[in-house]
Design a protein around this motif. Structure first.
Motif, mmCIF file in Angstrom:
data_model
loop_
_atom_site.group_PDB
_atom_site.id
_atom_site.type_symbol
_atom_site.label_atom_id
_atom_site.label_comp_id
_atom_site.label_asym_id
_atom_site.label_seq_id
_atom_site.Cartn_x
_atom_site.Cartn_y
_atom_site.Cartn_z
ATOM 1 N N LYS A 319 0.942 -1.204 -0.006
ATOM 2 C CA LYS A 319 0.052 0.199 -0.017
ATOM 3 C C LYS A 319 0.940 1.133 -0.015
ATOM 4 O O LYS A 319 0.636 2.124 -0.811
ATOM 5 C CB LYS A 319 -0.955 -0.100 1.014
ATOM 6 C CG LYS A 319 -2.100 -0.995 1.111
ATOM 7 C CD LYS A 319 -3.301 -0.755 1.923
ATOM 8 C CE LYS A 319 -4.464 -1.629 1.496
ATOM 9 N NZ LYS A 319 -5.636 -1.268 2.345
ATOM 10 N N THR A 320 1.961 1.423 0.788
ATOM 11 C CA THR A 320 2.456 2.661 0.916
ATOM 12 C C THR A 320 3.394 2.748 -0.395
ATOM 13 O O THR A 320 3.531 3.885 -0.822
ATOM 14 C CB THR A 320 3.411 2.579 2.387
ATOM 15 O OG1 THR A 320 2.502 2.766 3.392
ATOM 16 C CG2 THR A 320 4.332 3.899 2.450
ATOM 17 N N PRO A 321 4.322 1.683 -0.673
ATOM 18 C CA PRO A 321 5.030 1.882 -1.872
ATOM 19 C C PRO A 321 4.245 2.370 -3.189
ATOM 20 O O PRO A 321 4.805 2.927 -4.166
ATOM 21 C CB PRO A 321 5.758 0.535 -2.157
ATOM 22 C CG PRO A 321 5.916 0.064 -0.845
ATOM 23 C CD PRO A 321 4.401 0.507 0.072
ATOM 24 N N ALA A 322 3.197 1.720 -3.309
ATOM 25 C CA ALA A 322 2.070 2.014 -4.423
ATOM 26 C C ALA A 322 1.629 3.545 -4.566
ATOM 27 O O ALA A 322 1.758 3.847 -5.501
ATOM 28 C CB ALA A 322 0.929 1.157 -4.447
ATOM 29 N N THR A 323 1.532 3.914 -3.472
ATOM 30 C CA THR A 323 1.113 5.301 -3.238
ATOM 31 C C THR A 323 2.299 6.232 -3.635
ATOM 32 O O THR A 323 1.975 7.217 -4.510
ATOM 33 C CB THR A 323 0.350 5.886 -1.913
ATOM 34 O OG1 THR A 323 -0.511 5.002 -1.297
ATOM 35 C CG2 THR A 323 -0.182 7.011 -1.857
ATOM 36 N N ALA A 324 3.437 5.911 -3.098
ATOM 37 C CA ALA A 324 4.645 6.646 -3.326
ATOM 38 C C ALA A 324 4.979 6.558 -4.850
ATOM 39 O O ALA A 324 5.586 7.635 -5.503
ATOM 40 C CB ALA A 324 5.793 6.238 -2.378
ATOM 41 N N TYR A 325 4.833 5.264 -5.424
ATOM 42 C CA TYR A 325 5.100 5.268 -6.817
ATOM 43 C C TYR A 325 4.496 5.978 -7.610
ATOM 44 O O TYR A 325 4.985 6.722 -8.465
ATOM 45 C CB TYR A 325 5.005 3.686 -7.257
ATOM 46 C CG TYR A 325 5.461 3.371 -8.582
ATOM 47 C CD1 TYR A 325 6.959 3.428 -8.798
ATOM 48 C CD2 TYR A 325 4.679 3.277 -9.561
ATOM 49 C CE1 TYR A 325 7.195 3.098 -10.037
ATOM 50 C CE2 TYR A 325 4.957 3.071 -10.973
ATOM 51 C CZ TYR A 325 6.253 2.789 -11.190
ATOM 52 O OH TYR A 325 6.589 2.808 -12.454
ATOM 53 N N VAL A 326 3.169 6.196 -7.483
ATOM 54 C CA VAL A 326 2.187 6.823 -8.053
ATOM 55 C C VAL A 326 2.643 8.551 -8.195
ATOM 56 O O VAL A 326 3.102 9.298 -9.096
ATOM 57 C CB VAL A 326 0.732 6.955 -8.038
ATOM 58 C CG1 VAL A 326 0.117 8.005 -8.814
ATOM 59 C CG2 VAL A 326 0.435 5.451 -8.290
ATOM 60 N N ALA A 327 3.093 8.793 -6.906
ATOM 61 C CA ALA A 327 3.457 10.379 -6.663
ATOM 62 C C ALA A 327 4.753 10.539 -7.404
ATOM 63 O O ALA A 327 5.117 11.432 -8.186
ATOM 64 C CB ALA A 327 3.850 10.634 -5.133
ATOM 65 N N ASP A 328 5.738 9.691 -7.425
ATOM 66 C CA ASP A 328 7.121 9.714 -8.036
ATOM 67 C C ASP A 328 6.968 9.820 -9.564
ATOM 68 O O ASP A 328 7.816 10.491 -10.136
ATOM 69 C CB ASP A 328 8.015 8.829 -7.628
ATOM 70 C CG ASP A 328 8.513 8.843 -6.049
ATOM 71 O OD1 ASP A 328 8.425 10.011 -5.717
ATOM 72 O OD2 ASP A 328 8.970 7.910 -5.700
ATOM 73 N N GLN A 329 6.010 9.226 -9.938
ATOM 74 C CA GLN A 329 5.799 9.226 -11.566
ATOM 75 C C GLN A 329 4.819 10.234 -12.255
ATOM 76 O O GLN A 329 4.606 10.359 -13.157
ATOM 77 C CB GLN A 329 5.021 7.829 -11.989
ATOM 78 C CG GLN A 329 6.279 6.754 -11.786
ATOM 79 C CD GLN A 329 7.506 6.784 -12.693
ATOM 80 O OE1 GLN A 329 7.347 7.027 -13.879
ATOM 81 N NE2 GLN A 329 8.474 6.530 -11.885
ATOM 82 N N THR A 330 4.434 11.248 -11.273
ATOM 83 C CA THR A 330 3.486 12.086 -11.660
ATOM 84 C C THR A 330 4.201 13.379 -12.401
ATOM 85 O O THR A 330 5.269 13.926 -11.771
ATOM 86 C CB THR A 330 2.653 12.569 -10.333
ATOM 87 O OG1 THR A 330 1.955 11.602 -9.966
ATOM 88 C CG2 THR A 330 1.705 13.535 -10.793
ATOM 89 N N PRO A 331 3.622 14.191 -13.294
ATOM 90 C CA PRO A 331 4.282 15.361 -13.950
ATOM 91 C C PRO A 331 3.987 16.476 -13.265
ATOM 92 O O PRO A 331 2.934 16.339 -12.232
ATOM 93 C CB PRO A 331 3.649 15.257 -15.252
ATOM 94 C CG PRO A 331 2.262 14.321 -15.183
ATOM 95 C CD PRO A 331 2.676 13.476 -14.037
ATOM 96 N N ASP A 332 4.722 17.654 -13.143
ATOM 97 C CA ASP A 332 4.420 18.853 -12.507
ATOM 98 C C ASP A 332 2.992 19.175 -12.547
ATOM 99 O O ASP A 332 2.473 19.029 -13.908
ATOM 100 C CB ASP A 332 5.319 19.895 -12.822
ATOM 101 C CG ASP A 332 6.996 19.384 -12.527
ATOM 102 O OD1 ASP A 332 7.029 18.660 -11.744
ATOM 103 O OD2 ASP A 332 7.670 20.057 -13.119
ATOM 104 N N GLY A 333 2.481 19.623 -11.522
ATOM 105 C CA GLY A 333 1.089 20.355 -11.693
ATOM 106 C C GLY A 333 -0.077 19.346 -11.802
ATOM 107 O O GLY A 333 -1.044 19.799 -11.719
ATOM 108 N N MET A 334 0.276 17.947 -11.483
ATOM 109 C CA MET A 334 -0.942 17.044 -11.853
ATOM 110 C C MET A 334 -0.879 16.082 -10.531
ATOM 111 O O MET A 334 -1.453 15.071 -10.619
ATOM 112 C CB MET A 334 -0.650 16.143 -12.955
ATOM 113 C CG MET A 334 -0.802 17.033 -14.302
ATOM 114 S SD MET A 334 -0.663 16.146 -15.980
ATOM 115 C CE MET A 334 -2.294 15.769 -15.979
ATOM 116 N N GLN A 335 -0.130 16.327 -9.315
ATOM 117 C CA GLN A 335 -0.263 15.555 -8.411
ATOM 118 C C GLN A 335 -1.545 15.105 -7.833
ATOM 119 O O GLN A 335 -1.930 14.143 -7.339
ATOM 120 C CB GLN A 335 0.522 15.999 -7.085
ATOM 121 C CG GLN A 335 2.066 16.019 -7.318
ATOM 122 C CD GLN A 335 2.870 14.665 -7.116
ATOM 123 O OE1 GLN A 335 1.879 13.692 -6.966
ATOM 124 N NE2 GLN A 335 3.886 14.573 -7.290
#
Length: 397
Positions: A319-335
């Protein structure tokens, strides 16, 4: 943990207090069938509409944050949710069909905003720790909340449950507004540029997702996994009761699950923070599948405990790594939008798991646990296949 900013710890503290009083949904059906005198079918319909609102809020709340600012969105959503809960006991039944889904939608938007704020506050490379802190606070609050809610309902009335939940949410809105303003977090960010002139916001999101196929695969895997994982809250208690296990045994299993997560999630996150995220997530999803596979061996104390141990370990890993992975792969302004997509995917099971699981258990009880195990293991295998393909940089192409 030194890489986790102070604002994250303070936001998690507020989330803990808010979660302590967020027990309304647990006792909603009891309230509707008890003091309100509704039938089980009516109560189920109202609760289902509330759950649908919650999932919708998770899926879309982050879009408001990207456009208007995550601080403003979080505060507005918390005020909306808290106000709706306070007035809910005095409303006629017909009004519940509107007010409860709206309040739950706002609650989902609060969760999406919280996730986006963590992503914005924590530097890349430390987001797993940041999300682990937020999850720790939420799980700790949920551990305290349900028994506290039971005491309030027994000593006073169910009405006070809604009042306490609403007031707590309003206090969280005021606290978060002060905290985020003081630290300059969550103001409106410049949105990511459109792939081509005239494209709609949804088209921009789809463009960015197609450029990150691993994120798309992860979101699909999480929908499947969450639907399987949440069978523990719907069909599992029915299965255990049908095989002679008491409600106290089921409650004790859930208590052990919460306690182990509180003790081990942050240490596990720190120990594995440098490991490849998709592999860790796949390992966690695999354990979820193996947990339900244990029930294929029969209904016994040993298999039930094996299920809970494996589910708990799987939850800690994925659960925690999945949330962080999506955040790390997000382009600027679209978090906000990307975190909403993940938050929605990770709560889809609240809507899908009960009807699908109970329908299959009624029609073919022997097929439920093998199917759950197979679906989770297939999701894990898909994630492992994804780890062998090149993953684009999180920067916008």
């Amino acid at each position: 943990m030194r890489d986790v900013p102070k604002v994250v710890w303070l936001l998690a503290a507020g989330a803990f207090v808010n979660m302590v009083v967020s027990y309304t949904f647990i006792y909603l059906v009891l309230y509707l069938t008890g003091p309100r005198g509704l039938g089980v079918a009516q109560a189920g319909l109202i609760a289902g509409l509330g759950g649908a609102g919650l999932v919708a809020g998770n899926f879309t709340g982050g879009w408001f944050g990207d456009r208007y600012g995550h601080r403003r969105t979080l505060v507005t959503a918390a005020v909306t949710s808290g106000s709706g809960l306070i007035v809910l006991p005095g409303l006629p039944v017909a009004a519940l069909l509107v007010v409860l889904p709206v309040a739950q939608y706002a609650a989902g938007a609060v969760r999406a905003s919280n996730s986006a704020l963590i992503a914005l506050s924590v530097p890349a490379g430390a987001r797993r720790q940041g999300y682990a802190v937020l999850r720790f606070a939420g799980n700790a609050g949920f551990t305290v909340g349900p028994p506290l809610g039971a005491l309030i309902a027994a000593a006073f009335s169910y009405t006070w449950l809604f009042v306490a939940d609403g007031l707590g949410t309003l206090c969280f809105a005021a606290y978060a507004s002060w905290l985020l303003a003081a630290h300059g977090v969550g103001h409106r960010r410049k949105p990511a540029p459109a792939p081509e002139s005239g494209s709609a916001p949804a088209a921009r999101v789809w463009h960015e997702l197609r450029a990150r196929p691993a994120v798309l695969v992860l979101l699909g895997a999480i929908v499947v996994t969450d639907t399987v994982y949440r069978q523990q809250y719907s069909t599992l208690p029915v299965f255990l009761a049908d095989h002679g296990f008491s409600t106290e045994f089921y409650g004790a299993m859930l208590a052990v699950n919460g306690g182990v997560i509180l003790c081990l999630e942050i240490p596990a996150t720190l120990a594995l923070r440098k490991a490849a995220p998709l592999r860790i997530i796949a390992a966690g999803v695999t354990l979820v599948g193996l947990g339900y596979g244990a029930l294929c061996l029969g209904a016994a104390t040993a298999t039930a405990l094996a299920l809970m141990v494996l589910l708990t370990a799987g939850e800690i890993l994925y659960k925690t790594p999945a949330t962080a992975y999506v955040a790390d792969q997000t382009p600027d302004g679209m978090q906000g939008r990307f975190q909403s997509l993940y938050a929605g995917a990770s709560t889809t099971g609240t809507v899908l798991a009960p009807p699908l699981g109970t329908a299959l258990y009624t029609a073919a009880p022997a097929a439920l646990w093998p199917l759950c195990a197979t679906l989770a293991l297939a999701a894990a295998a898909t994630l492992l296949t994804t780890t062998r393909t090149p993953v684009p940089s999180p920067a916008t192409p």
